[in-house]
Design an enzyme around this catalytic site. Structure first.
Site, PDB file in Angstrom:
ATOM      1  N   GLY A  30       0.797  -1.225   0.000  1.00  0.00           N
ATOM      2  CA  GLY A  30       0.000   0.000   0.000  1.00  0.00           C
ATOM      3  C   GLY A  30       0.826   1.269   0.000  1.00  0.00           C
ATOM      4  O   GLY A  30       2.028   1.243  -0.255  1.00  0.00           O
ATOM      5  N   LEU A  32       0.473   3.544  -2.239  1.00  0.00           N
ATOM      6  CA  LEU A  32       0.908   3.286  -3.615  1.00  0.00           C
ATOM      7  C   LEU A  32       1.434   4.541  -4.300  1.00  0.00           C
ATOM      8  O   LEU A  32       0.891   5.633  -4.133  1.00  0.00           O
ATOM      9  CB  LEU A  32      -0.250   2.686  -4.420  1.00  0.00           C
ATOM     10  CG  LEU A  32      -0.810   1.380  -3.844  1.00  0.00           C
ATOM     11  CD1 LEU A  32      -1.936   0.846  -4.729  1.00  0.00           C
ATOM     12  CD2 LEU A  32       0.267   0.329  -3.666  1.00  0.00           C
ATOM     13  N   GLY A  35       5.805   3.784  -8.760  1.00  0.00           N
ATOM     14  CA  GLY A  35       6.501   2.497  -8.901  1.00  0.00           C
ATOM     15  C   GLY A  35       5.491   1.359  -8.910  1.00  0.00           C
ATOM     16  O   GLY A  35       5.486   0.503  -9.802  1.00  0.00           O
ATOM     17  N   HIS A  36       4.598   1.348  -7.923  1.00  0.00           N
ATOM     18  CA  HIS A  36       3.543   0.328  -7.873  1.00  0.00           C
ATOM     19  C   HIS A  36       2.669   0.390  -9.130  1.00  0.00           C
ATOM     20  O   HIS A  36       2.303  -0.623  -9.700  1.00  0.00           O
ATOM     21  CB  HIS A  36       2.625   0.560  -6.666  1.00  0.00           C
ATOM     22  CG  HIS A  36       3.302   0.444  -5.333  1.00  0.00           C
ATOM     23  ND1 HIS A  36       3.487   1.533  -4.520  1.00  0.00           N
ATOM     24  CD2 HIS A  36       3.806  -0.613  -4.668  1.00  0.00           C
ATOM     25  CE1 HIS A  36       4.081   1.144  -3.391  1.00  0.00           C
ATOM     26  NE2 HIS A  36       4.290  -0.150  -3.460  1.00  0.00           N
ATOM     27  N   GLN A  60       6.957  -9.965   7.999  1.00  0.00           N
ATOM     28  CA  GLN A  60       8.217  -9.612   7.332  1.00  0.00           C
ATOM     29  C   GLN A  60       8.928  -8.447   8.003  1.00  0.00           C
ATOM     30  O   GLN A  60       9.932  -7.962   7.495  1.00  0.00           O
ATOM     31  CB  GLN A  60       7.990  -9.340   5.844  1.00  0.00           C
ATOM     32  CG  GLN A  60       7.252  -8.059   5.523  1.00  0.00           C
ATOM     33  CD  GLN A  60       6.833  -8.015   4.061  1.00  0.00           C
ATOM     34  OE1 GLN A  60       5.999  -8.774   3.605  1.00  0.00           O
ATOM     35  NE2 GLN A  60       7.440  -7.100   3.308  1.00  0.00           N
ATOM     36  N   GLY A 146       8.607  -5.677  -8.646  1.00  0.00           N
ATOM     37  CA  GLY A 146       9.511  -4.616  -9.065  1.00  0.00           C
ATOM     38  C   GLY A 146      10.962  -4.956  -8.751  1.00  0.00           C
ATOM     39  O   GLY A 146      11.265  -5.513  -7.688  1.00  0.00           O
ATOM     40  N   VAL A 175      11.415   2.214 -10.655  1.00  0.00           N
ATOM     41  CA  VAL A 175      10.953   3.565 -11.019  1.00  0.00           C
ATOM     42  C   VAL A 175      11.536   4.564 -10.005  1.00  0.00           C
ATOM     43  O   VAL A 175      11.449   4.347  -8.800  1.00  0.00           O
ATOM     44  CB  VAL A 175       9.407   3.638 -11.012  1.00  0.00           C
ATOM     45  CG1 VAL A 175       8.926   5.057 -11.266  1.00  0.00           C
ATOM     46  CG2 VAL A 175       8.839   2.680 -12.048  1.00  0.00           C
ATOM     47  N   SER A 185       7.391   3.707  -0.678  1.00  0.00           N
ATOM     48  CA  SER A 185       6.375   4.221   0.246  1.00  0.00           C
ATOM     49  C   SER A 185       7.058   4.871   1.441  1.00  0.00           C
ATOM     50  O   SER A 185       6.553   5.835   2.013  1.00  0.00           O
ATOM     51  CB  SER A 185       5.482   3.070   0.728  1.00  0.00           C
ATOM     52  OG  SER A 185       4.904   2.419  -0.378  1.00  0.00           O
TER      53      SER A 185
HETATM   54  P1  AMP Z   1       5.860  -2.768  -1.532  1.00  0.00           P
HETATM   55  O1  AMP Z   1       4.530  -2.118  -1.424  1.00  0.00           O
HETATM   56  O2  AMP Z   1       7.011  -1.883  -1.174  1.00  0.00           O
HETATM   57  O3  AMP Z   1       5.905  -4.120  -0.864  1.00  0.00           O
HETATM   58  O4  AMP Z   1       6.066  -3.063  -3.081  1.00  0.00           O
HETATM   59  C1  AMP Z   1       5.139  -3.812  -3.796  1.00  0.00           C
HETATM   60  C2  AMP Z   1       5.703  -4.109  -5.172  1.00  0.00           C
HETATM   61  O5  AMP Z   1       5.980  -2.885  -5.840  1.00  0.00           O
HETATM   62  C3  AMP Z   1       7.038  -4.881  -5.103  1.00  0.00           C
HETATM   63  O6  AMP Z   1       7.094  -5.816  -6.163  1.00  0.00           O
HETATM   64  C4  AMP Z   1       8.047  -3.787  -5.277  1.00  0.00           C
HETATM   65  O7  AMP Z   1       9.261  -4.225  -5.820  1.00  0.00           O
HETATM   66  C5  AMP Z   1       7.325  -2.867  -6.253  1.00  0.00           C
HETATM   67  N1  AMP Z   1       7.887  -1.526  -6.161  1.00  0.00           N
HETATM   68  C6  AMP Z   1       7.955  -0.730  -5.063  1.00  0.00           C
HETATM   69  N2  AMP Z   1       8.620   0.401  -5.357  1.00  0.00           N
HETATM   70  C7  AMP Z   1       8.977   0.322  -6.653  1.00  0.00           C
HETATM   71  C8  AMP Z   1       9.688   1.174  -7.548  1.00  0.00           C
HETATM   72  N3  AMP Z   1      10.182   2.337  -7.161  1.00  0.00           N
HETATM   73  N4  AMP Z   1       9.868   0.746  -8.820  1.00  0.00           N
HETATM   74  C9  AMP Z   1       9.390  -0.448  -9.236  1.00  0.00           C
HETATM   75  N5  AMP Z   1       8.706  -1.291  -8.448  1.00  0.00           N
HETATM   76  C10 AMP Z   1       8.506  -0.920  -7.176  1.00  0.00           C
END
Ligand code: AMP
Length: 286
Positions: A30, A32, A35-36, A60, A146, A175, A185
């Site tokens: 979340g 978001l 990148g998300h 985690q 990502g 991103v 986030s």
């Molecule tokens: P998170 O909410 O941080 O657990 O991320 C959820 C998904 O979004 C994961 O697969 C992350 O690798 C991807 N993600 C988060 N930040 C980025 C970013 N800056 N660029 C690309 N993917 C991202």
């Protein structure tokens, strides 16, 4: 877009999908950002149905980590996911995901205890557990991760192969903000000054990439060049390692065909930041 709450609603929604439909799944915690949303956009291209999950997964996080400080934005998440073209967003309830008596764990290969796993031993087992549970709940044909979380990509791909899950894992590029800072986030927990200081991480990685493009192959020199940029009394470096892109084993030198991945983790204003860059290999410069 459907907004789904709790496991029963999710299951009913999933049962109602066309049998044989391709389902693209984007698991997130979340708050978001773009990148998300790049993952959602990629899923939209690849699958007939696109679903996003939001769950700040407590297993985690270690005892002294930022679980309580992790940003949450339910309304913003629903709005952004809908605008990005998703069909459904699911907000998990912790008491349903981990009901009393929950006891099963997922054991991972030794690379889960290196890099981010060294300081955060519970992190990847917790990630693997929630990803596996989410895969069973959503039953996706494709799942989008990502490269921002590079080690996570490698471990999820390993788990999917080892456990014969019939899911195509699609890696999406990292991103960045305009400044170069990797979008996260957690960036919202930085002060404006912290956001500026944090750009040093990506500056370091880009400096290594430039040196690599000029022909430097020696890992120690590539790392030293990056470290000069990152050096700042406000940044506490956790690791800066140049590793094989597949095995994550440390490299002495980069073979440009196979490539290398330069990975960094650091703390700044008590916020843990990670970033990485490809050197050589597929899409990794000269
Ligand atoms: P998170 O909410 O941080 O657990 O991320 C959820 C998904 O979004 C994961 O697969 C992350 O690798 C991807 N993600 C988060 N930040 C980025 C970013 N800056 N660029 C690309 N993917 C991202």
């Amino acid at each position: 877009m459907r907004i789904l709450d709790g496991i029963e609603e999710l299951r009913a929604w999933r049962r109602g999908l066309e049998p044989g439909a391709t389902v693209g799944f984007v698991p997130t915690m979340g708050a978001l950002h773009d990148g998300h949303l790049s993952l959602v956009a990629r899923a939209r291209e690849a699958a007939e149905v696109v679903a996003v999950s939001v769950f700040v997964n407590p297993t985690q996080f270690g005892a002294n980590e930022d679980l309580d400080r992790y940003p949450r934005d339910r309304e913003g998440d629903a709005e952004r996911t809908g605008s990005a073209g998703a069909d459904a967003i699911w907000f998990a309830r912790e008491e349903e995901v981990y009901p009393p008596g929950f006891a099963t764990t997922v054991d991972l290969p030794p690379i889960a205890r290196r890099l981010c796993g060294l300081d955060r031993p519970v992190h990847f087992p917790g990630v693997a557990l929630i990803v596996l549970k989410l895969f069973h709940l959503f039953r996706p044909t494709h799942a989008f991760f990502g490269e921002k979380d590079y080690q996570q990509c490698v471990l999820v791909e390993r788990m999917v192969r080892d456990l014969d899950l019939e899911i195509e894992i699609v890696r999406c590029p990292l991103v960045r903000e305009e400044s170069g800072l990797a979008r996260s986030s957690r960036n919202s927990n930085l002060t404006p000054e912290g956001r500026e200081v944090g750009v040093a991480l990506s500056r370091g990685l880009f400096r290594a990439r430039e040196a690599f493009d000029r022909g430097e192959r020696d890992a120690a020199r590539l790392i030293a060049g990056a470290a000069v940029e990152i050096e700042d009394p406000r940044i506490s470096l956790e690791y800066l390692e140049l590793v094989d892109p597949v095995t994550l084993a440390p490299l002495d030198a980069v073979d440009p065909e196979r490539g290398g991945r330069l990975l960094v983790a650091a703390r700044l204003e008590s916020v843990r930041l990670i970033d990485n860059i490809a050197l050589g290999g597929e899409g990794g410069g000269a």
